[in-house]
Design a protein around this motif. Structure first.
Motif, mmCIF file in Angstrom:
data_model
loop_
_atom_site.group_PDB
_atom_site.id
_atom_site.type_symbol
_atom_site.label_atom_id
_atom_site.label_comp_id
_atom_site.label_asym_id
_atom_site.label_seq_id
_atom_site.Cartn_x
_atom_site.Cartn_y
_atom_site.Cartn_z
ATOM 1 N N GLY A 219 30.905 -31.918 4.200
ATOM 2 C CA GLY A 219 30.334 -32.786 5.216
ATOM 3 C C GLY A 219 29.809 -32.128 6.104
ATOM 4 O O GLY A 219 28.637 -32.484 6.845
ATOM 5 N N PHE A 220 30.645 -31.198 6.785
ATOM 6 C CA PHE A 220 30.312 -30.504 8.002
ATOM 7 C C PHE A 220 29.227 -29.665 8.075
ATOM 8 O O PHE A 220 28.324 -29.272 8.602
ATOM 9 N N ARG A 221 29.186 -28.818 6.805
ATOM 10 C CA ARG A 221 27.945 -28.193 6.284
ATOM 11 C C ARG A 221 26.657 -28.948 6.269
ATOM 12 O O ARG A 221 25.586 -28.413 6.601
ATOM 13 N N TRP A 222 26.808 -29.882 5.789
ATOM 14 C CA TRP A 222 25.721 -30.897 5.540
ATOM 15 C C TRP A 222 24.871 -31.352 6.832
ATOM 16 O O TRP A 222 23.780 -31.259 7.036
ATOM 17 N N SER A 223 25.958 -31.410 7.899
ATOM 18 C CA SER A 223 25.363 -31.851 9.185
ATOM 19 C C SER A 223 24.580 -30.415 10.077
ATOM 20 O O SER A 223 23.753 -30.756 10.660
ATOM 21 N N PHE A 224 24.549 -29.462 9.335
ATOM 22 C CA PHE A 224 23.956 -28.136 9.927
ATOM 23 C C PHE A 224 22.523 -28.153 9.121
ATOM 24 O O PHE A 224 21.620 -27.983 9.495
ATOM 25 N N TYR A 225 22.771 -28.104 7.743
ATOM 26 C CA TYR A 225 21.366 -27.541 6.814
ATOM 27 C C TYR A 225 21.164 -28.575 5.902
ATOM 28 O O TYR A 225 20.285 -28.333 5.159
ATOM 29 N N GLU A 226 21.735 -29.787 5.788
ATOM 30 C CA GLU A 226 21.464 -30.831 4.738
ATOM 31 C C GLU A 226 21.794 -30.050 3.363
ATOM 32 O O GLU A 226 21.182 -30.484 2.419
ATOM 33 N N SER A 227 22.703 -29.289 3.382
ATOM 34 C CA SER A 227 23.166 -28.577 2.140
ATOM 35 C C SER A 227 24.624 -28.900 1.979
ATOM 36 O O SER A 227 25.421 -28.906 2.718
ATOM 37 N N SER A 228 25.166 -29.605 0.856
ATOM 38 C CA SER A 228 26.473 -30.050 0.480
ATOM 39 C C SER A 228 26.510 -30.108 -0.821
ATOM 40 O O SER A 228 25.967 -30.145 -1.761
ATOM 41 N N ASP A 229 28.132 -29.712 -1.164
ATOM 42 C CA ASP A 229 28.421 -29.857 -2.642
ATOM 43 C C ASP A 229 28.756 -31.351 -3.207
ATOM 44 O O ASP A 229 28.723 -31.628 -4.229
ATOM 45 N N VAL A 230 29.200 -32.235 -2.099
ATOM 46 C CA VAL A 230 29.347 -33.645 -2.468
ATOM 47 C C VAL A 230 28.401 -34.429 -1.395
ATOM 48 O O VAL A 230 28.111 -33.827 -0.289
ATOM 49 N N SER A 231 28.011 -35.545 -1.658
ATOM 50 C CA SER A 231 27.516 -36.415 -0.844
ATOM 51 C C SER A 231 28.138 -36.497 0.686
ATOM 52 O O SER A 231 29.423 -36.700 0.627
ATOM 53 N N VAL A 232 27.591 -36.880 1.713
ATOM 54 C CA VAL A 232 28.082 -36.707 3.046
ATOM 55 C C VAL A 232 28.894 -38.021 3.028
ATOM 56 O O VAL A 232 29.888 -38.176 3.713
ATOM 57 N N GLU A 233 28.516 -39.253 2.724
ATOM 58 C CA GLU A 233 29.344 -40.385 2.304
ATOM 59 C C GLU A 233 30.523 -40.059 1.784
ATOM 60 O O GLU A 233 31.712 -40.831 2.360
ATOM 61 N N VAL A 234 30.881 -39.376 0.627
ATOM 62 C CA VAL A 234 31.978 -39.060 -0.031
ATOM 63 C C VAL A 234 32.772 -38.414 1.108
ATOM 64 O O VAL A 234 33.911 -38.531 1.342
ATOM 65 N N SER A 235 32.137 -37.418 1.493
ATOM 66 C CA SER A 235 33.087 -36.455 2.686
ATOM 67 C C SER A 235 33.534 -37.347 3.610
ATOM 68 O O SER A 235 34.807 -37.262 4.079
ATOM 69 N N LEU A 236 32.821 -38.171 4.300
ATOM 70 C CA LEU A 236 33.327 -38.816 5.172
ATOM 71 C C LEU A 236 34.269 -39.717 4.969
ATOM 72 O O LEU A 236 35.368 -40.043 5.764
ATOM 73 N N ALA A 237 34.362 -40.320 3.706
ATOM 74 C CA ALA A 237 35.345 -41.284 3.181
ATOM 75 C C ALA A 237 36.690 -40.738 2.890
ATOM 76 O O ALA A 237 37.671 -41.045 3.634
ATOM 77 N N MET A 238 36.244 -39.474 2.357
ATOM 78 C CA MET A 238 37.587 -38.710 2.326
ATOM 79 C C MET A 238 38.318 -38.249 3.543
ATOM 80 O O MET A 238 39.602 -38.256 3.643
ATOM 81 N N THR A 239 37.500 -37.729 4.625
ATOM 82 C CA THR A 239 38.113 -37.554 5.850
ATOM 83 C C THR A 239 38.936 -38.705 6.444
ATOM 84 O O THR A 239 39.862 -38.380 7.130
ATOM 85 N N LEU A 240 38.117 -39.803 6.501
ATOM 86 C CA LEU A 240 38.737 -40.946 7.088
ATOM 87 C C LEU A 240 40.016 -41.557 6.335
ATOM 88 O O LEU A 240 40.913 -41.811 6.858
ATOM 89 N N GLY A 241 39.949 -41.390 4.777
ATOM 90 C CA GLY A 241 41.108 -41.610 4.040
ATOM 91 C C GLY A 241 42.337 -40.644 4.470
ATOM 92 O O GLY A 241 43.373 -41.107 4.465
#
Length: 262
Positions: A219-241
């Motif tokens: 999720g953090f890398r996506w915010s830089f380059y829009e390159s991610s291994d999983v969707s940013v929504e899933v990354s945010l949900a996992m971090t909040l969880g």
């Protein structure tokens, strides 16, 4: 009536006093708190960027040197957040001053806010310093600065809360270092800090998805380059969880007094 009002009142002076004390401790040990992590991260950058970057020019269309920057920042963020928060609450336990803190007119919530807030602040400052240092080595672009700050703050707060829990749980300096060194750091290295998990064989890629650190770094890398291994929504949900789980554990600790008064 007045008693209820006092119970509900937020003791900002108490929180600010603890927060200032923790921040002052960081400035007293400036080399250990800031300089050493920056030097260590710079060495990681030089070694991985020079040794591997010369053989692997791009990952997902991003120059390898720039690709590893978010991973390096996350590695430092995890380590420093855990270290700052765990030591901050463990030291009063070690010296016995925890009893003065528990008897002071400061609620459990205010204690958590002060210690976790100070640890997160130090980690965020360090992360921004490392980002500025990395920009001296490679050109960096941040496509989504708001999301970058969101992930930075949320991750620092979550791992500071996790470190706070470790500090209460630990009965010695060995236990204090056990989870950060033997669990979190390996998970970070195996969580795509220096590579994309898409480069792994299918079986290992599936196994890696069980590593929670993958979602934070992605999720953090996506915010830089829009390159991610999983969707940013899933990354945010996992971090909040993870944040909610840590918050629930901290609440349980103070409700039961687990290892606070022994």
């Amino acid at each position: 009536m007045s008693s209820a009002a006092n119970t509900l009142a937020f003791n900002r002076h108490g929180v600010w006093a603890i927060y200032k004390f923790e921040m002052a401790r960081a400035f007293r040990t400036l080399f250990q708190s800031v300089v050493a992590p920056v030097i260590t991260t710079s060495l990681y950058f030089v070694v991985f960027g020079a040794a591997i970057g010369s053989r692997m020019t791009e990952v997902d269309g991003v120059a390898y040197g720039a690709f590893i920057v978010p991973g390096l920042i996350m590695l430092s963020l995890f380590t420093e957040s855990l270290s700052n928060a765990s030591f901050g609450i463990y030291f009063p336990k070690f010296t016995g001053t925890i009893y003065e803190l528990l008897s002071a007119p400061v609620s459990y919530l205010e204690i958590v806010i002060a210690y976790v807030g100070a640890a997160a602040t130090k980690s965020i400052i360090l992360g921004l310093i490392i980002l500025a240092t990395a920009s001296l080595f490679v050109p960096i672009k941040i496509l989504h600065p708001v999301w970058m700050i969101t992930f930075l703050v949320l991750t620092a707060t979550t791992f500071s809360l996790f470190g706070f829990i470790i500090g209460i749980w630990a009965n010695g300096f060995e236990q204090l270092q056990f989870i950060p060194m033997l669990i979190v750091t390996p998970l970070t290295f195996l969580g795509g800090a220096f590579y994309s998990i898409e480069m792994l064989p299918p079986t290992w890629r599936t196994v890696t998805l069980f590593n929670p650190v993958v979602y934070l770094i992605s999720g953090f890398r996506w915010s830089f380059y829009e390159s991610s291994d999983v969707s940013v929504e899933v990354s945010l949900a996992m971090t909040l969880g993870f944040f909610v789980i840590c918050l629930a554990i901290a609440a349980w600790i103070f409700r039961t007094g687990y290892r606070l008064k022994s």
